[in-house]
Design a protein around this motif. Structure first.
Motif, short mmCIF file in Angstrom:
data_model
loop_
_atom_site.label_atom_id
_atom_site.label_comp_id
_atom_site.label_asym_id
_atom_site.label_seq_id
_atom_site.Cartn_x
_atom_site.Cartn_y
_atom_site.Cartn_z
N TYR A 1 0.86 -1.19 0.00
CA TYR A 1 0.00 0.00 0.00
C TYR A 1 0.90 1.24 0.00
N LEU B 1 -1.80 -3.54 9.32
CA LEU B 1 -3.21 -3.27 8.96
C LEU B 1 -4.08 -4.52 9.09
N GLN C 1 -13.37 -2.68 4.60
CA GLN C 1 -12.07 -2.26 5.14
C GLN C 1 -11.14 -1.84 4.01
N PRO D 1 -8.37 6.59 0.31
CA PRO D 1 -7.20 7.50 0.30
C PRO D 1 -6.47 7.53 -1.04
N LEU D 2 -6.32 6.38 -1.69
CA LEU D 2 -5.57 6.36 -2.95
C LEU D 2 -6.36 7.04 -4.07
N HIS E 1 0.45 4.38 0.34
CA HIS E 1 0.19 5.51 1.25
C HIS E 1 0.43 5.14 2.71
N PHE F 1 -9.74 1.93 3.94
CA PHE F 1 -8.32 2.11 4.26
C PHE F 1 -7.44 2.25 3.02
N ILE F 2 -7.88 1.66 1.93
CA ILE F 2 -7.01 1.62 0.75
C ILE F 2 -7.58 2.44 -0.41
#
Lengths: 256, 219
Positions: free
Chosen positions: A104, A115, B129, B137-138, A106, B133-134
């Motif tokens: 990931y 995570l 999730q 934001p991306l 970021h 979480f992924i």
């Protein structure tokens, strides 16, 4: 329960992954034809073959990143179906490392590693971080914990990805061409990490073209072509005395 | 150019600016939320919703903005939907901006590669999730530059709302010109005021962009 039944159950427990009669299509294109493969606990299997032969697709079926249409796939005694709970259970047991790392971007390396343990297994942050740091130590990048993936070299990124997978404490590790996207001088460090993991007793299925690694680490080499398993043999036999003509042709192309 | 006149008109202009900022702010916040939701629906698996969002985007992009404003303010009341000037303005501006934000966020979602999904799936993350979480934001990072463009355009396009009598910055200027005929003073003033607003927003945008993109270089 008779002694024989007991015995057969024990044998079953030793089987980590079993594919029997697996067929897969991408719409009208059949990419897997009647694939049969049994991987025992602790065994290291290297899968090789020309591009488009279905190697990646086959291992992606093992943790249901791809859905098979026919046949049975049993992972640690659980048969894969499209039931969410079944898929989740299988994925808890199976870690995967990808050609392009798929970290990931970021999140820091440490956050990448914590995570899933925190959100899937409910591990407390502190404990997850301690485990992550231990695995980062083991893949020899403990000082990179607070870096972002783009600040690492390819080899370091792939080792971080291996650590991330190990943090979920998998029983089986799948490697999908883990060194194919790396600069040549960075391949060694990733292969060393994998060899170390192998010597720790991890069950591993690796798609790779690194024949040196196959020789050194594999218990068995599987050769695939056009969606079929053509030949399976221990590495010495596979390299010195391949039976099938397609295997011979492939080996003559990649071994210079 | 009579600067004393501009000074005299400044309190009026500030009242107009306040309305411009309020309407723009509401439209920006709402359009970003709708944009994100619309982008998710447009790329999601539910066909009817996918078509509905696509049709909406094509309608907004394919018709003049001024016509959309008139449609909402003059057209909808005959269908029994009557909004005040203020809310008509907010709805029109939001409707216009949302279509573009949907496209911006759709591009952002498309920029999140298949590999991220594979990683999350293999780690056992649940879909929600992975989304929170992924993907979020991306996709936001990828969509930010074009979303900032649309945000700036939203502020500028609030000027059209003077056509239905919303007392915002342009309305105030045009209104004063009708009395005092000081066209150059008024239009020059509001140009400067719009420029200040736009520079502030895009400066803020660059700051956020730089901050967010710092860790992952050229990606």
């Amino acid at each position: 329960m008779t002694a024989k039944e007991k015995n057969s159950e024990m044998v079953d427990l030793e089987v980590a992954v079993e594919l029997s009669g697996v067929d897969k299509w991408f719409s009208i294109l059949q990419v897997l034809h009647d694939v049969n493969l049994t991987v025992r606990c602790g065994e290291k299997v290297v899968v090789c073959g020309p591009s488009g032969s279905g190697k990646s697709t086959m291992i992606r079926c093992i943790n249901y990143l791809e859905k098979h249409q026919k046949g049975r796939i049993v992972v640690n005694g659980t048969e894969l179906t499209d039931n969410r709970k079944v898929i989740d259970r299988v994925r808890q047991d199976v870690g995967m490392v990808f050609q392009n790392f798929n970290l990931y971007p970021h999140l820091t390396v440490l956050e990448n590693c914590t995570l899933a343990p925190r959100w899937v297994k409910g591990v407390a942050r502190k404990d997850a971080e301690a485990v992550a740091r231990a695995y980062l130590e083991r893949v020899r990048i403990p000082d990179k914990a607070d870096f972002y993936p783009s600040q690492l070299s390819g080899g370091q990124q792939q080792r971080a990805a291996i650590a991330r997978s190990l943090c979920m404490n998998p029983k089986i590790m799948l490697f999908d061409e883990p060194t194919s996207a790396l600069d040549p001088e960075l391949v060694r460090e990733v292969l060393d990490t994998m060899a170390q993991l192998a010597s720790d007793g991890m069950t591993m299925v690796c798609v790779t073209h690194e024949m040196g690694f196959a020789r050194q680490v594999a218990d068995r080499v599987v050769f695939m072509d056009a969606g079929r398993i053509i030949e399976t043999a221990p590495p010495e036999e596979f390299f010195s005395n391949p039976r099938e003509s397609r295997t011979k042709a492939f080996l003559s192309q990649i071994l210079h | 150019m009579d600067f004393a006149y501009i000074l005299d008109a400044l309190p009026d202009l500030m009242t107009g600016l306040k309305m411009t900022l309020i309407v723009s702010f509401l439209a920006i916040v709402l359009s970003c939320l709708i944009g994100l939701l619309g982008a998710v629906l447009r790329t999601g698996g539910i066909k009817p919703l996918q078509y509905a969002v696509t049709a909406y985007v094509e309608f907004i992009r394919g018709t003049p903005y001024l016509v959309q404003i008139f449609f909402i303010f003059y057209g909808l009341p005959s269908l029994g939907l009557r909004f005040s000037i203020f809310w008509s303005g907010v709805i029109a501006l939001t409707a216009w901006a949302s279509a573009f934000q949907i496209e911006n966020f759709r591009a952002g979602l498309a920029a999140v590669g298949r590999g991220m999904h594979d990683a999350s799936a293999s780690l056992g993350l649940k879909r929600w999730q992975h989304s929170i979480f992924i993907i979020l934001p991306l996709a936001t990072r990828a969509a930010l530059p074009s979303a900032m463009n649309t945000i700036v355009a939203t502020v500028k396009n609030s000027a059209y709302l003077q056509a239905i009598g919303l007392v915002e910055l342009t309305f105030v200027a045009v209104d004063r010109i009708a009395y005092d005929f000081r066209a150059i003073e008024m239009f020059a003033s509001i140009c400067v005021i719009y420029l200040i607003c736009v520079f502030t927003i895009s400066g803020f945008g660059y700051m956020v962009e730089r901050r967010l993109s710092r860790p992952f270089g050229g990606r």
